[in-house]
Motif scaffolding. Structure first.
Motif, PDB file in Angstrom:
ATOM      1  N   MET A  11      49.062  40.307  38.373  1.00  0.00           N
ATOM      2  CA  MET A  11      47.662  40.222  38.782  1.00  0.00           C
ATOM      3  C   MET A  11      46.874  41.390  38.206  1.00  0.00           C
ATOM      4  O   MET A  11      45.727  41.231  37.777  1.00  0.00           O
ATOM      5  N   LYS A  12      47.481  42.562  38.184  1.00  0.00           N
ATOM      6  CA  LYS A  12      46.829  43.741  37.633  1.00  0.00           C
ATOM      7  C   LYS A  12      46.490  43.526  36.160  1.00  0.00           C
ATOM      8  O   LYS A  12      45.405  43.887  35.694  1.00  0.00           O
ATOM      9  N   ASN A  13      47.418  42.930  35.418  1.00  0.00           N
ATOM     10  CA  ASN A  13      47.166  42.633  34.001  1.00  0.00           C
ATOM     11  C   ASN A  13      46.026  41.639  33.843  1.00  0.00           C
ATOM     12  O   ASN A  13      45.190  41.768  32.942  1.00  0.00           O
ATOM     13  N   ALA A  14      46.004  40.632  34.722  1.00  0.00           N
ATOM     14  CA  ALA A  14      44.965  39.601  34.634  1.00  0.00           C
ATOM     15  C   ALA A  14      43.581  40.192  34.884  1.00  0.00           C
ATOM     16  O   ALA A  14      42.613  39.866  34.199  1.00  0.00           O
ATOM     17  N   VAL A  15      43.492  41.074  35.876  1.00  0.00           N
ATOM     18  CA  VAL A  15      42.213  41.740  36.160  1.00  0.00           C
ATOM     19  C   VAL A  15      41.811  42.630  34.997  1.00  0.00           C
ATOM     20  O   VAL A  15      40.635  42.697  34.616  1.00  0.00           O
ATOM     21  N   GLN A  16      42.789  43.332  34.415  1.00  0.00           N
ATOM     22  CA  GLN A  16      42.510  44.176  33.254  1.00  0.00           C
ATOM     23  C   GLN A  16      41.928  43.356  32.112  1.00  0.00           C
ATOM     24  O   GLN A  16      40.944  43.746  31.478  1.00  0.00           O
ATOM     25  N   GLU A  17      42.535  42.194  31.836  1.00  0.00           N
ATOM     26  CA  GLU A  17      42.037  41.325  30.770  1.00  0.00           C
ATOM     27  C   GLU A  17      40.597  40.894  31.039  1.00  0.00           C
ATOM     28  O   GLU A  17      39.736  40.937  30.150  1.00  0.00           O
ATOM     29  N   ALA A  18      40.324  40.502  32.288  1.00  0.00           N
ATOM     30  CA  ALA A  18      38.975  40.059  32.640  1.00  0.00           C
ATOM     31  C   ALA A  18      37.981  41.210  32.533  1.00  0.00           C
ATOM     32  O   ALA A  18      36.880  41.048  31.990  1.00  0.00           O
ATOM     33  N   GLU A  19      38.330  42.376  33.057  1.00  0.00           N
ATOM     34  CA  GLU A  19      37.417  43.513  33.039  1.00  0.00           C
ATOM     35  C   GLU A  19      37.091  43.967  31.626  1.00  0.00           C
ATOM     36  O   GLU A  19      35.931  44.284  31.324  1.00  0.00           O
ATOM     37  N   GLU A  20      38.077  44.008  30.763  1.00  0.00           N
ATOM     38  CA  GLU A  20      37.823  44.444  29.380  1.00  0.00           C
ATOM     39  C   GLU A  20      36.788  43.561  28.710  1.00  0.00           C
ATOM     40  O   GLU A  20      35.839  44.057  28.083  1.00  0.00           O
ATOM     41  N   GLY A  21      36.957  42.257  28.829  1.00  0.00           N
ATOM     42  CA  GLY A  21      36.023  41.334  28.187  1.00  0.00           C
ATOM     43  C   GLY A  21      34.655  41.356  28.832  1.00  0.00           C
ATOM     44  O   GLY A  21      33.628  41.398  28.143  1.00  0.00           O
ATOM     45  N   ILE A  22      34.605  41.349  30.164  1.00  0.00           N
ATOM     46  CA  ILE A  22      33.331  41.293  30.881  1.00  0.00           C
ATOM     47  C   ILE A  22      32.520  42.559  30.656  1.00  0.00           C
ATOM     48  O   ILE A  22      31.337  42.502  30.284  1.00  0.00           O
ATOM     49  N   PHE A  23      33.137  43.710  30.864  1.00  0.00           N
ATOM     50  CA  PHE A  23      32.393  44.969  30.758  1.00  0.00           C
ATOM     51  C   PHE A  23      31.900  45.207  29.334  1.00  0.00           C
ATOM     52  O   PHE A  23      30.772  45.659  29.123  1.00  0.00           O
ATOM     53  N   SER A  24      32.729  44.890  28.358  1.00  0.00           N
ATOM     54  CA  SER A  24      32.331  45.094  26.961  1.00  0.00           C
ATOM     55  C   SER A  24      31.148  44.205  26.584  1.00  0.00           C
ATOM     56  O   SER A  24      30.160  44.675  26.005  1.00  0.00           O
ATOM     57  N   SER A  25      31.224  42.923  26.923  1.00  0.00           N
ATOM     58  CA  SER A  25      30.170  41.987  26.522  1.00  0.00           C
ATOM     59  C   SER A  25      28.884  42.209  27.303  1.00  0.00           C
ATOM     60  O   SER A  25      27.787  42.113  26.742  1.00  0.00           O
ATOM     61  N   VAL A  26      28.981  42.523  28.600  1.00  0.00           N
ATOM     62  CA  VAL A  26      27.782  42.768  29.403  1.00  0.00           C
ATOM     63  C   VAL A  26      27.099  44.061  28.960  1.00  0.00           C
ATOM     64  O   VAL A  26      25.870  44.118  28.819  1.00  0.00           O
ATOM     65  N   ASP A  27      27.877  45.122  28.747  1.00  0.00           N
ATOM     66  CA  ASP A  27      27.291  46.378  28.254  1.00  0.00           C
ATOM     67  C   ASP A  27      26.509  46.133  26.971  1.00  0.00           C
ATOM     68  O   ASP A  27      25.394  46.637  26.788  1.00  0.00           O
ATOM     69  N   SER A  28      27.086  45.347  26.083  1.00  0.00           N
ATOM     70  CA  SER A  28      26.467  45.092  24.783  1.00  0.00           C
ATOM     71  C   SER A  28      25.179  44.286  24.916  1.00  0.00           C
ATOM     72  O   SER A  28      24.159  44.624  24.316  1.00  0.00           O
ATOM     73  N   VAL A  29      25.205  43.207  25.714  1.00  0.00           N
ATOM     74  CA  VAL A  29      24.023  42.348  25.803  1.00  0.00           C
ATOM     75  C   VAL A  29      22.877  43.052  26.530  1.00  0.00           C
ATOM     76  O   VAL A  29      21.705  42.850  26.202  1.00  0.00           O
ATOM     77  N   LEU A  30      23.184  43.898  27.500  1.00  0.00           N
ATOM     78  CA  LEU A  30      22.131  44.665  28.170  1.00  0.00           C
ATOM     79  C   LEU A  30      21.486  45.658  27.206  1.00  0.00           C
ATOM     80  O   LEU A  30      20.265  45.852  27.212  1.00  0.00           O
ATOM     81  N   ALA A  31      22.303  46.277  26.372  1.00  0.00           N
ATOM     82  CA  ALA A  31      21.770  47.236  25.399  1.00  0.00           C
ATOM     83  C   ALA A  31      20.902  46.538  24.360  1.00  0.00           C
ATOM     84  O   ALA A  31      19.846  47.055  23.969  1.00  0.00           O
ATOM     85  N   LYS A  32      21.311  45.360  23.927  1.00  0.00           N
ATOM     86  CA  LYS A  32      20.559  44.644  22.886  1.00  0.00           C
ATOM     87  C   LYS A  32      19.248  44.085  23.406  1.00  0.00           C
ATOM     88  O   LYS A  32      18.255  44.018  22.670  1.00  0.00           O
ATOM     89  N   THR A  33      19.228  43.660  24.647  1.00  0.00           N
ATOM     90  CA  THR A  33      18.012  43.044  25.204  1.00  0.00           C
ATOM     91  C   THR A  33      17.097  44.049  25.897  1.00  0.00           C
ATOM     92  O   THR A  33      15.968  43.705  26.251  1.00  0.00           O
ATOM     93  N   LEU A  34      17.602  45.266  26.111  1.00  0.00           N
ATOM     94  CA  LEU A  34      16.850  46.302  26.841  1.00  0.00           C
ATOM     95  C   LEU A  34      16.522  45.855  28.263  1.00  0.00           C
ATOM     96  O   LEU A  34      15.527  46.277  28.858  1.00  0.00           O
ATOM     97  N   ILE A  35      17.370  44.980  28.804  1.00  0.00           N
ATOM     98  CA  ILE A  35      17.246  44.556  30.194  1.00  0.00           C
ATOM     99  C   ILE A  35      17.997  45.548  31.082  1.00  0.00           C
ATOM    100  O   ILE A  35      19.180  45.850  30.830  1.00  0.00           O
ATOM    101  N   LEU A  36      17.329  46.065  32.091  1.00  0.00           N
ATOM    102  CA  LEU A  36      17.969  46.977  33.033  1.00  0.00           C
ATOM    103  C   LEU A  36      18.704  46.182  34.107  1.00  0.00           C
ATOM    104  O   LEU A  36      18.285  45.074  34.461  1.00  0.00           O
ATOM    105  N   PRO A  37      19.790  46.716  34.663  1.00  0.00           N
ATOM    106  CA  PRO A  37      20.517  45.992  35.714  1.00  0.00           C
ATOM    107  C   PRO A  37      19.634  45.556  36.872  1.00  0.00           C
ATOM    108  O   PRO A  37      19.821  44.466  37.421  1.00  0.00           O
ATOM    109  N   GLU A  38      18.639  46.387  37.230  1.00  0.00           N
ATOM    110  CA  GLU A  38      17.772  46.025  38.356  1.00  0.00           C
ATOM    111  C   GLU A  38      16.813  44.888  38.028  1.00  0.00           C
ATOM    112  O   GLU A  38      16.149  44.343  38.918  1.00  0.00           O
TER     113      GLU A  38
END
Length: 475
Positions: A137-164
């Motif tokens: 389960m730990k590996n599965a969460v790691q796989e999900a977190e790596e993909g999610i955090f990387s792609s979300v960080d990138s799209v927020l930076a490109k669109t200049l959309i703030l989390p709020e």
């Protein structure tokens, strides 16, 4: 201030002022207009009724008109190079630790892999690179977190959309549904507002990427200006889906599914049109689960020894072709030109009158779209779509190359294919694009986009390090 951004009462005042001004000018220059104006001004009741009806119609027009929905930008996750799943790695993995008690499953998977159309540059989950190679389960969460955090960080930076500024979060993960949900993981990571609306989709199969965009589209169209920005995260964690049994129909998933994730910002904010990539013009989802063969075509269950896996039956390709034909019957009237549509309707009528002896003509969808993202579910699926829709190799090239480079990344596959078009500099403002995806259940989904701006070069395009090698002659 643009007219579309004006409050409705200001727009009504402007319209009434324009009408009165026009009437005065016409009164001074045209005898017929003068007579009509005198009639209206001397018949106060009629004038009041007309004014009221006009006001109501104008109000309903602005109130009920649809809000354009845009893809502001997106990002695809690209794991590091040391996570590449070469043939040698895959072979060593299946032989490790006596996973299989007989040689038959290994031999079968080798044959499937070599015929799959996958290359040596796809990506495997993290656990396959650990010493004991045991999925947890730990590996599965790691796989999900790596993909999610990387792609979300990138799209927020490109669109200049703030989390709020994010009003809605939609996350789809077909067969991985931890608790707390992946949507909650994102809310926690990015400290989103307490009133953010979250949706966590699971069990929707490879079509869930299209489904999540469809959901965002409907929320934005119905939410008025209160909801502007939807974060869509399209992911899958394949760590816990490895199958160690011997059923051949379940072993296929081991050979074709790979790591992938994508994130996108979907908005109805008209002020962002100048920086958006595409406008979403049509969505269509059809569900064919009422038919037993369609429902069981891809099915998660236990084998005879109690080992859980996803069975891809031999009937899957037939089901995909049959339900695609049903799907395009609904899609065709929405996207085809008038002359194409007339020809298609005539062929359907002829087929009905002949008792099915004459088959309906398949519309040429390449005349309706400049670009088509064909579901990258596997070699046989791509070939079946090509047969049904009579696509040549140039149309299916992006799908075939995406399968070779990234494998079947499940729900995010349409975004990797979209990135291929951009990396090849094939799209421009005004072009139309059709995204087509299949999912378990059995579902078919379509998205119809129109490019509203010329694409800019993306530094994080997952094809940047390899696009010069493609297309390959691999089939």
């Amino acid at each position: 201030m643009e007219l579309s951004n004006m409050p409705i009462h200001h727009r009504l005042q402007l319209l009434i002022f324009s009408l009165l001004s026009s009437a005065v000018l016409l009164h001074a220059t045209h005898p017929i207009a003068a007579a009509i104006l005198r009639f209206l001004t001397t018949n106060l009741l009629l004038n009041a009724i007309i004014s009221l009806l006009t006001t109501i119609l104008i109000f309903l027009h602005f109130r009920l008109r649809s809000h354009p929905v845009f893809l502001l930008n997106y990002s695809c996750f690209q794991p590091p190079n040391h996570r590449k799943c070469t043939y040698q790695l895959a072979n060593d993995f299946v032989l490790h630790g006596g996973r299989f008690t007989t040689p038959e499953p290994v031999k079968f998977m080798r044959n499937i892999y070599l015929k799959s159309g996958l290359g040596n540059d796809t990506y495997a989950p993290p656990f396959m690179f650990e010493k004991d190679q045991t999925p947890t389960m730990k590996n599965a969460v790691q796989e999900a977190e790596e993909g999610i955090f990387s792609s979300v960080d990138s799209v927020l930076a490109k669109t200049l959309i703030l989390p709020e500024e994010i009003d809605v979060v939609i996350v789809t993960g077909g067969s991985f549904s931890p608790s707390p949900s992946l949507a909650s993981l994102i809310v926690n990571r990015y400290n989103l507002r307490p009133d953010v609306k979250t949706y966590n989709l699971s069990g929707m199969g490879c079509s869930s990427g299209v489904i999540s965009i469809d959901l965002a589209y409907r929320i934005l169209r119905g939410g008025g200006r209160k909801i502007k920005n939807v974060l869509v995260v399209v992911t899958e964690s394949i760590t816990l889906n490895w199958y160690d049994g011997e059923e051949r129909s379940m072993l296929v998933t081991n050979c074709i599914f790979r790591v992938g994730c994508a994130a996108a910002i979907i908005t109805n904010d008209p002020s962002r049109r100048s920086t958006a990539k595409m406008e979403l013009q049509h969505c269509l989802r059809t569900h064919h689960g009422a038919d037993d063969s369609a429902y069981h075509a891809a099915f998660q269950e236990e084998d005879g020894k109690g080992i859980t896996g996803v069975s891809l039956t031999k009937d899957l390709i037939r089901v995909a072709g049959l339900n695609l034909r049903q799907h395009i019957k609904i899609l065709a009237p929405r996207v085809l030109s008038l002359n194409q549509l007339v020809g298609y309707v005539c062929s359907v009528v002829s087929s009905v009158m002949s008792g099915g002896q004459m088959k309906p003509v398949v519309p040429d969808f390449t005349m309706a779209f400049e670009h088509i993202c064909v579901h990258t579910g596997g070699k046989a699926v791509i070939e079946q779509v090509a047969r049904v829709l009579k696509f040549n190799d140039s149309v299916t090239e992006p799908a075939r190359m995406c399968l070779n480079r990234f494998g079947n990344t499940s729900s995010s596959l349409v975004f990797y294919e979209l990135a291929y078009f951009e990396a090849k500099n094939r799209v421009k403002k005004g072009d139309k694009m059709w995204m087509l995806a299949f999912g378990t259940g059995f579902k078919v989904g379509s998205l119809v986009w129109k490019w509203v701006n010329d694409p800019e070069t993306e530094l994080d395009n997952p094809w940047n390090d390899s696009i010069g090698q493609y297309p390959l002659k691999i089939w």
